[in-house]
Design an enzyme around this catalytic site. Sequence first.
Site: not given
Length: 371
Positions: A199, A227
């Site tokens: 990501s 995350y």
Amino acid sequence: MSGQEASSSSPARKRKKEGLGWIEWFRGWTCVFEEFLFQRIMASHLQNPLPLPPLNGITCIVTGSTSGIGRETARQLAEAGAHVVMAVRNTKSAQELIQQWQNEWSGRGLPLNIEATELDLLSLDSVVRFADTWNARSGPLHVLINNAGIFAMGEPQKFSKDGYEQHMQVNHLAPSLLSLLLLPSLIRGSPSRIINVNSVMHHIGFVDPDDMNLISGRRKYSSLKGYSSTKLAQVMFSSILFKRLPVESGISLVCLSPGAVLTNVARDLPRFLQAIYAVIPYFIFSPQEGCRSSIFAATDPQIPEYCETLKADDWPVCPFISQDCRPTKPSEEAHNLETAYRVWEKTLEMAGLPLDAVERLIEGEDVKCQR
Ligand SMILES: NC(=O)c1ccc[n+]([C@@H]2O[C@H](COP(=O)([O-])OP(=O)(O)OC[C@H]3O[C@@H](n4cnc5c(N)ncnc54)[C@H](OP(=O)(O)O)[C@@H]3O)[C@@H](O)[C@H]2O)c1
């Protein structure tokens, strides 16, 4: 630099325990917003869906293929003729999807060659079981797509039964263990690929290898930190694995960003934020658009050559493909090789693997996890 050298205590490492500096942090957020605002323009040269070559004879494992990007990836690869293994925690839901896809496909060619196998990344035992079962088939594996991931937005910190912070386990530790344990099958399938769905958020991530679980209190836990740091840990681990895989193994390794994609990843958002997420479809990719970088990395014929060129140039980081299917550079922090080696060592330790696991697995030795 060897792992041992990297693990020696240095003033730089002692200084960098608390997070990114302001400038790196600002640059990181700029990358995140740039991708969000301009991804559609940057990817305007791509067709949707991305055209695929015939993939008959190619075996692909796709983790987390019951929803979102993984679901679309698995379906498109199977429709192109690949043998697809959906590695999922909910096999009933995967079987229902397979049935639905077979029905929709009927009359367009041979039935899809697709199956579902249980894999729960919150359990390292499940990862070992999955890999053992797969390797016992003694068949080739051509593509492993580590797609499954979680972003428990706004949720309190949670730990797996193995004792690890859940983002760390699902997004980084378990997929890393899976990649290593499947090396024997990937060698049988060589030329083969490990594809990590990463990501752009890794740009705002920071990893302290001495506090992978974010429990020391030096950095206060938030789901965003959980995350983004696991996505950075994955890039760092991948960079070292990329270096350790000899060219002769024929295994390419790529991390990628799918872009901002409308999937279940937003299911934990507060209601009002979910509403905002849903009314900005112009900026956000559909799963069909969001799976293009995964499918590109998994199938583009130039990827092995690209990986070899980076290796020959002694490139410090792993190959990274952006949401518009172009090579790009991972974050500045991902280039911190000292931390990357520490993350490599720590990950192997958490997984219960020896430091020379890769070399031994490539030699054909049976390496067991000892936790
Ligand atoms: N969507 C975005 O904007 C975006 C942006 C950047 C990166 N990504 C990355 O893209 C990947 C796919 O995410 P997505 O957006 O498609 O989200 P998603 O729709 O929530 O899909 C995630 C998949 O991972 C599976 N999964 C979650 N926990 C698991 C576990 N413990 N064991 C096995 N599988 C598990 C889920 O299974 P269940 O169906 O059983 O829950 C689901 O199939 C993730 O790695 C994510 O970080 C997404």
